[in-house]
Design an enzyme around this catalytic site. Structure first.
Site, PDB file in Angstrom:
ATOM      1  N   SER A 160     -37.062  15.700  14.131  1.00 16.74           N
ATOM      2  CA  SER A 160     -36.137  16.972  13.486  1.00 16.74           C
ATOM      3  C   SER A 160     -37.313  18.552  13.842  1.00 16.74           C
ATOM      4  O   SER A 160     -38.368  18.097  13.840  1.00 16.74           O
ATOM      5  CB  SER A 160     -36.423  16.420  11.525  1.00 16.74           C
ATOM      6  OG  SER A 160     -36.470  17.686  10.615  1.00 16.74           O
ATOM      7  N   GLY A 161     -36.534  19.302  13.314  1.00 19.38           N
ATOM      8  CA  GLY A 161     -37.189  20.791  14.167  1.00 19.38           C
ATOM      9  C   GLY A 161     -36.739  21.089  16.114  1.00 19.38           C
ATOM     10  O   GLY A 161     -37.783  21.752  15.993  1.00 19.38           O
ATOM     11  N   THR A 204     -29.562  21.638  16.359  1.00 18.98           N
ATOM     12  CA  THR A 204     -28.153  22.303  15.424  1.00 18.98           C
ATOM     13  C   THR A 204     -28.270  23.403  16.254  1.00 18.98           C
ATOM     14  O   THR A 204     -27.567  23.970  16.371  1.00 18.98           O
ATOM     15  CB  THR A 204     -28.894  22.171  14.246  1.00 18.98           C
ATOM     16  OG1 THR A 204     -29.223  21.229  13.742  1.00 18.98           O
ATOM     17  CG2 THR A 204     -27.686  23.106  13.460  1.00 18.98           C
ATOM     18  N   ASN A 225     -38.817  21.791   9.177  1.00 21.25           N
ATOM     19  CA  ASN A 225     -37.815  22.781   9.775  1.00 21.25           C
ATOM     20  C   ASN A 225     -37.271  23.348   8.451  1.00 21.25           C
ATOM     21  O   ASN A 225     -37.139  23.261   7.922  1.00 21.25           O
ATOM     22  CB  ASN A 225     -37.028  21.850  10.577  1.00 21.25           C
ATOM     23  CG  ASN A 225     -35.799  22.792  10.693  1.00 21.25           C
ATOM     24  OD1 ASN A 225     -35.906  23.948  11.074  1.00 21.25           O
ATOM     25  ND2 ASN A 225     -35.097  22.157  11.902  1.00 21.25           N
ATOM     26  N   SER A 253     -33.365  22.332   7.510  1.00 19.27           N
ATOM     27  CA  SER A 253     -33.660  20.908   9.024  1.00 19.27           C
ATOM     28  C   SER A 253     -32.076  21.050   8.260  1.00 19.27           C
ATOM     29  O   SER A 253     -31.651  20.635   7.014  1.00 19.27           O
ATOM     30  CB  SER A 253     -33.968  20.090   7.927  1.00 19.27           C
ATOM     31  OG  SER A 253     -33.968  18.119   8.363  1.00 19.27           O
ATOM     32  N   SER A 254     -31.231  19.760   9.197  1.00 16.43           N
ATOM     33  CA  SER A 254     -30.588  19.848   8.749  1.00 16.43           C
ATOM     34  C   SER A 254     -29.710  18.867   7.487  1.00 16.43           C
ATOM     35  O   SER A 254     -30.868  17.164   8.575  1.00 16.43           O
ATOM     36  CB  SER A 254     -28.984  19.395   9.555  1.00 16.43           C
ATOM     37  OG  SER A 254     -29.367  20.194  11.072  1.00 16.43           O
ATOM     38  N   GLY A 311     -32.477  14.605  12.865  1.00 14.40           N
ATOM     39  CA  GLY A 311     -33.852  13.685  13.115  1.00 14.40           C
ATOM     40  C   GLY A 311     -34.402  12.958  12.605  1.00 14.40           C
ATOM     41  O   GLY A 311     -34.455  12.502  11.426  1.00 14.40           O
ATOM     42  N   GLU A 346     -37.664  11.188  11.214  1.00 13.47           N
ATOM     43  CA  GLU A 346     -38.699  11.093  10.307  1.00 13.47           C
ATOM     44  C   GLU A 346     -39.658  10.108  10.926  1.00 13.47           C
ATOM     45  O   GLU A 346     -39.509   9.440  10.343  1.00 13.47           O
ATOM     46  CB  GLU A 346     -38.350  12.252   9.772  1.00 13.47           C
ATOM     47  CG  GLU A 346     -38.496  13.763   9.562  1.00 13.47           C
ATOM     48  CD  GLU A 346     -38.585  14.510   8.730  1.00 13.47           C
ATOM     49  OE1 GLU A 346     -38.817  14.395   7.781  1.00 13.47           O
ATOM     50  OE2 GLU A 346     -36.877  14.745   8.592  1.00 13.47           O
TER      51      GLU A 346
HETATM   52  N1  ATP Z   1     -33.612  27.666  21.957  1.00 10.20           N
HETATM   53  C1  ATP Z   1     -34.320  27.194  21.057  1.00 10.20           C
HETATM   54  N2  ATP Z   1     -34.302  29.148  20.936  1.00 10.20           N
HETATM   55  C2  ATP Z   1     -35.399  29.446  20.021  1.00 10.20           C
HETATM   56  N3  ATP Z   1     -35.523  29.068  18.761  1.00 10.20           N
HETATM   57  C3  ATP Z   1     -35.091  27.174  19.303  1.00 10.20           C
HETATM   58  C4  ATP Z   1     -34.712  26.736  20.280  1.00 10.20           C
HETATM   59  N4  ATP Z   1     -34.046  25.941  19.337  1.00 10.20           N
HETATM   60  C5  ATP Z   1     -34.859  25.866  18.431  1.00 10.20           C
HETATM   61  N5  ATP Z   1     -35.314  27.120  18.049  1.00 10.20           N
HETATM   62  C6  ATP Z   1     -36.132  26.666  16.376  1.00 10.20           C
HETATM   63  O1  ATP Z   1     -36.373  25.961  15.964  1.00 10.20           O
HETATM   64  C7  ATP Z   1     -35.745  25.701  14.497  1.00 10.20           C
HETATM   65  C8  ATP Z   1     -35.088  23.947  14.527  1.00 10.20           C
HETATM   66  O2  ATP Z   1     -34.382  23.765  15.353  1.00 10.20           O
HETATM   67  P1  ATP Z   1     -33.249  23.200  14.633  1.00 10.20           P
HETATM   68  O3  ATP Z   1     -32.959  23.333  13.109  1.00 10.20           O
HETATM   69  O4  ATP Z   1     -32.605  23.379  15.857  1.00 10.20           O
HETATM   70  O5  ATP Z   1     -33.729  21.586  14.978  1.00 10.20           O
HETATM   71  P2  ATP Z   1     -33.125  19.935  14.544  1.00 10.20           P
HETATM   72  O6  ATP Z   1     -33.716  19.770  16.220  1.00 10.20           O
HETATM   73  O7  ATP Z   1     -31.206  20.239  14.378  1.00 10.20           O
HETATM   74  O8  ATP Z   1     -33.883  19.931  13.081  1.00 10.20           O
HETATM   75  P3  ATP Z   1     -33.211  18.916  12.180  1.00 10.20           P
HETATM   76  O9  ATP Z   1     -33.063  17.851  12.423  1.00 10.20           O
HETATM   77  O10 ATP Z   1     -34.180  18.978  10.589  1.00 10.20           O
HETATM   78  O11 ATP Z   1     -32.179  19.605  11.813  1.00 10.20           O
HETATM   79  C9  ATP Z   1     -34.713  26.904  14.512  1.00 10.20           C
HETATM   80  O12 ATP Z   1     -34.598  27.294  13.480  1.00 10.20           O
HETATM   81  C10 ATP Z   1     -35.584  27.492  15.573  1.00 10.20           C
HETATM   82  O13 ATP Z   1     -36.434  28.225  15.180  1.00 10.20           O
HETATM   83 MG    MG Z   2     -30.489  20.100  12.968  1.00 10.89          MG
END
Ligand code: ATP
Ligand code: MG
Length: 1013
Positions: free
Chosen positions: A160-161, A165, A210, A213-214, A437, A439
């Site tokens: 997660s994070g 996404t 996050n 977070s999805s 993700g 956790e």
């Molecule tokens: N390529 C990137 N460039 C800049 N910031 C990023 C990038 N990827 C992720 N982030 C930062 O990290 C945060 C978390 O990313 P994201 O929501 O894609 O995580 P996730 O893997 O989908 O987590 P979850 O499993 O909780 O959904 C984003 O909101 C952003 O602030």
């Molecule tokens: Mg996500």
């Protein structure tokens, strides 16, 4: 099956030719607003920087570390892999490959690498030509799909994070820009892009890990026609974390849409929905005590979502009903129950209840009843039984969750309808899997979501298993053993959470990755509560508390409430609670069962496609930009199996190649990765040996080459040297031949007068005699016997010594005579008349020379041959011997002191035959007289006289020769009867060539005729 690098067809996208401002295409991660902004601004189009500059900058920057871990020297070292990721991360290079797998490290800050220019740059370019990028992977998947006309999916995983996404959105944006487009297709593209903010609003929430977070799993298919145009899409959603609707942990929030509505809706809408603009006011929003966040702009995001809803084809009534439902959930959360005297729940009419009733289109009384009574069916009778307060709250929350959960599903379905492509033509797809993700958390029995997280972790475990299955098949067995069996133990009879735990222990007790308080050893037991069980997941240990598991698994919504919902006037609620659902008496499937079967379905979907992998890594736990937590990244690298993947890729385990191609290329086929590892290990061991062998061969080859070169050079030098030597030798021999020839010639002519031919030889003879003489000097100078006998050339010297004794210092022409060599004879025998020879035969001729004889009276010159024998001097004329003078009769010989060649022989006239003295002239005067003196032993009888020389002739008479010098050179008979010999003053001639003899009678007339001697 597929190959790595497909040939790339030309893009025909008109979009490509448009230009988009780099800054506007930047998408603020996590921002819903930017997704819309991105798209509309693209359409405007502005300046475009040179792609070449960008490419140059990219390549230069990418020199940091290695861009493909496969190329890492220390590829086996986890430390080296981490160092490489860290080094690159430190200069904002967040992407790194392991072959075609992309690792992305979350930078937690905006990077200028997602502009339209970057998209253009990566379009249609070979995978490894440019620095690693999510666009490269997206493009490669797309190109492969086009050339091979098959289906693909991109599995994006990470905790997660980590950025899953965000990555999904980047890929979607890339396809939106890079794929061909048309007005019609633009709609599809808009809808696809705009489905994101809507789904995120309804399915994402702020969690501790996050801010966006999805809280659901998403699999999205993008459908392409044979031209590569994006023509449709389909979304599958998995297990929304519904419990969040009614409960949030501290520091977390409910789904974004609630806050967006309260913060962003205009006053009219709020009024229509009966809402206060105060998120704190709503129980379902305020529990986490963080309703508003600096990082989240709910107001802006509301606008985005509202616009997005119109784009994805939600009509006004849909939108109205949708917001009605969201609002009704908020109202539901604020409904309270009183307790009557029996302890049952009492629901009094309240504004909230009325608003729910209004918004859902259900009569207040019906709703009130549904929320405070439970319907029990007994023997075809229905009995209403009041809820306890706890039950009522449970039922209320269950309703809220059910409404929200089903609405979410409805939204997904609606989006799918708008994305659906009706054309039956064959399409290929690229699926994007953004699963929630994994956790690792610490158990807290008050927390909600444990059950969901259990399922989520299970899902991640499944997907990891799938990844393993597709890449490291041999490790499969190991994983199968770890599969989690859930169903049987979770299907309760009249079970409680604790009986579930017992069943779990019974079923899973033997498994090494499962432990509970009862099963644990002493040490572990201390870390576990009675209701806990712990699983050792691929990503680490997670402790789950069973409290609430049964409930959540059953997802119980009382049937009478469902029936009430079916009466709703809200069209969406109507579609969510269909009448046929409540009919069956059969228990609905448990959540776990549903989830398990949907995962099974997902696995099947994925297995039918070609896989691409993106591994998202969290750089740190605090969302800090620029911080790289070594331990955290190391842990992720480990459990994501990146080292194993690297090893497999490094060994060229080409599982993505066509079997035939692969076989043709490698000639072997490795079935199990285990074999591959063994091969790799063996290779590592014998690598050095191989290196040594190759080195030796190569060195040998080099040395041989060098040797041959040197040998050739040596031969060349030798040839030249031999040539030089041979030429020298030739010259030497030529010289020697010349010398020898000269020597031989000299030898042959040694007896002749000194010429160029024999002078050297004679010198040599003389020198060698003298050298020998030096070594063999005689005992006394006078002892002639001990003198070395000299060579012939030296006997001449002896003769010359005699000549010297007679003439030196006396006769003028002597010095000139010294250099003239003496000859053995001056007339060859054959030139002497045979009769003369006959006459002197018994005397043996020793020397002969031509002379001129002057008559005794008239001094007439007559040529004669003078012959010296052992006994006498003879004067011959032809066949006659004119005069013979025995040496006994020869009294002496007189010559003048001048340079003339006259000799006067004095002869005794003791007999009548004897003619007396004779005057001769001879060019070889010194030679004749020396030989004569030697033969006749008359050295002392030869006199050199001055002035006149008298000589006796027959008859007692005397004659005189007068020698003088004058103006001219002449010889004549003077009046006094003397022979006058006059020589030019200071001049003389040995050969007397210039001496002119003039007859006495001619003198008077003054006419002279010269006679040469
Ligand atoms: N390529 C990137 N460039 C800049 N910031 C990023 C990038 N990827 C992720 N982030 C930062 O990290 C945060 C978390 O990313 P994201 O929501 O894609 O995580 P996730 O893997 O989908 O987590 P979850 O499993 O909780 O959904 C984003 O909101 C952003 O602030
Ligand atoms: Mg996500």
């Amino acid at each position: 099956m597929q190959c790595y690098a497909p040939t790339r067809p030309e893009r025909k996208s008109p979009v490509v030719s448009q230009s988009y401002p780099a800054t506007q295409i930047m998408v603020q991660p996590g921002s819903l607003f930017n997704q819309r902004c991105l798209f509309s601004d693209w359409q405007k189009g502005k300046s475009k920087l040179g792609l070449r500059d960008l490419e140059g900058a990219l390549t230069a920057r990418d020199k940091v570390g290695v861009q493909d871990l496969v190329l890492l020297d220390a590829h086996k070292s986890e430390g080296a892999v981490l160092d490489n990721l860290k080094t690159r991360f430190s200069v904002d290079l967040i992407y790194t490959y392991i072959g075609t797998l992309l690792i992305s490290v979350n930078p937690y800050k905006e990077l200028d690498i997602y502009s339209k220019k970057h998209m253009d740059l990566y379009m249609g370019v070979n995978f490894y030509e440019l620095p690693p990028h999510i666009y490269a992977l997206a493009d490669n998947a797309y190109q492969t799909m086009l050339t091979e006309a098959n289906n693909h999916f991109i599995l994006i995983s990470g905790e997660s994070g980590a950025g899953k996404t965000e990555t999904t959105k980047k890929i979607l944006q890339y396809y939106a820009v890079s794929c061909p487009s048309s007005a019609l297709l633009d709609t599809v593209r808009d809808r696809m892009l705009m489905s994101n903010p809507v789904l995120e609003a309804f399915g994402n929430a702020k969690t501790l890990k996050n801010d966006n977070s999805s809280r659901f799993g998403k699999y999205m298919d993008i459908q392409f026609d044979s031209q590569g145009d994006a023509v449709g899409g389909h979304i599958l959603s998995y297990l929304l974390e519904k419990s969040r609707v009614v409960h949030q942990n501290h520091g977390e929030r409910n789904f974004h849409i609630f806050y967006q509505l309260v913060e962003g809706a205009d006053e009219d809408l709020l009024r229509q929905l009966g809402l206060e603009r105060d998120t704190e006011y709503y129980n379902y929003l305020a529990q986490g005590e963080c309703t508003s966040m600096k990082t989240i702009n709910d107001k802006n995001d509301w606008q985005t979502v509202k616009n997005a809803l119109t784009v994805i084809h939600f009509d006004d009534s849909d939108i109205e009903h949708l917001f009605g439902i969201i609002a009704s959930v908020l109202h539901l959360g604020n409904i309270y129950f009183d307790r009557d005297f029996k302890g049952f729940a009492v629901l009094n009419s309240s504004p909230e209840l009325r608003w729910v009733s209004k918004l859902l289109g259900i009569h207040v009384q019906v709703l009130t009843k549904a929320l405070s009574y439970r319907k029990i069916e007994a023997k075809a009778e229905e009995v209403l039984c009041p809820f306890t307060v706890d039950h009522a709250i449970y039922a209320r929350d269950a309703l809220a969750k059910a409404i929200y959960g089903r609405t979410f599903t409805w939204v997904v379905n609606h989006i799918n309808e708008s994305l659906e492509n009706q054309d039956p033509a064959r399409k290929t797809v690229i699926g994007l899997l953004d699963i929630y993700g994994f956790e690792v958390f610490y158990v807290n029995s008050n927390d909600t979501g444990l059950f969901e997280q259990f399922c989520i972790n299970y899902c991640n475990e499944k997907l990891q298993q799938l990844f393993i299955q597709l890449t490291l098949k041999a490790e499969q067995e190991e994983y199968e053993a770890e599969g989690i069996e859930d169903e049987e133990c979770m299907r309760p009879g009249d079970s409680t959470d604790l009986t579930f735990l017992e069943k779990l222990e019974e079923k899973m007790g033997h498994h090494p990755h499962f432990v509970t308080h009862r099963l644990a050893n002493k040490k572990t037991r201390k870390t576990l509560e009675r209701g806990d069980f712990r699983l050792l997941h691929y990503a680490g240990e997670v402790t789950y508390c069973v409290v609430g598991f049964i409930d959540k698994n059953n997802d119980l919504l009382y049937r009478h409430i469902k029936e009430v919902m079916q009466q709703s006037k809200n069209s969406i609620v109507q579609q969510c609670f269909l009448p046929d659902e409540g009919d069956g008496r059969r228990r609905p499937e448990t959540v776990a069962t549903q989830f398990r079967s949907s995962l099974q379905e997902l696995t099947e979907i994925l297995m039918a496609k070609e896989a691409w992998y993106v591994r998202c890594l969290k750089s740190n736990d605090n969302k800090n930009s620029g911080k790289f937590d070594d331990a955290l990244v190391k842990h992720q690298v480990k459990y994501l199996g990146l080292m194993e993947h690297l090893r497999v890729r490094r060994a060229g385990f080409a599982y993505r190649r066509r079997y035939e191609d692969f076989l043709k290329r490698t000639k072997i086929f490795i079935r199990y990765a285990r074999t591959l590892f063994a091969t790799e290990d063996a290779y590592e061991i014998c690598k050095h040996e191989l290196v040594a062998k190759i080195q030796a061969k190569y060195k040998g080859y080099r040395a041989r080459g060098e040797f041959i070169k040197q040998k050739e050079a040596a031969t060349k030098i030798e040839t030249c040297w031999r040539g030089v030597q041979a030429r020298k030798e030739k010259q030497r021999r030529e010289w020697a031949v010349k010398v020898i020839k000269q020597f031989i010639k000299g030898y042959i002519t040694r007896g002749q007068a000194k010429t160029t031919d024999n002078s050297e030889y004679l010198a040599f003879v003389r020198q060698s005699y003298l050298m020998r003489l030096r070594d063999n000097l005689p005992k006394t100078v006078l002892d002639k016997n001990t003198w070395l006998s000299p060579p012939p050339v030296m006997t001449e010297l002896q003769i010359k010594v005699v000549t010297s004794a007679i003439f030196k210092g006396k006769k003028d022409s002597y010095p000139q005579s010294v250099a003239m060599p003496f000859m053995d004879t001056r007339i060859n025998e054959q030139d002497i008349n045979i009769r003369v020879l006959e006459m002197v035969r018994h005397e043996r001729i020793k020397y002969s020379v031509p002379v001129v004889k002057y008559d005794r009276n008239g001094f007439k010159p007559r040529p004669r041959q003078l012959l010296l024998t052992q006994a006498a001097v003879h004067l011959a004329e032809e066949a006659k011997l004119k005069q013979s003078i025995s040496y006994a009769a020869l009294k002496g010989v007189s010559v003048s002191n001048l340079g003339d060649t006259f000799m006067i022989f004095h002869v005794a006239c003791d007999g009548p035959k004897q003619k007396g003295g004779v005057v001769l002239q001879c060019d070889h005067l010194y030679e004749v007289l020396t030989k004569l003196s030697l033969l006749a032993n008359k050295q002392n009888a030869i006199k050199v006289l001055q002035g006149s020389i008298k000589f006796e002739i027959h008859g007692g008479k005397e004659n005189v020769v007068d020698f003088s010098t004058g103006q001219e050179q002449m010889a004549y008979r003077d009046k006094n009867g003397h022979l006058m010999v006059q020589l030019k003053k200071g001049g003389f001639s040995v050969a007397n060539e210039e001496l002119v003899v003039i007859k006495a009678q001619d003198r008077g007339r003054g006419v002279g005729s010269g006679v040469k001697g």
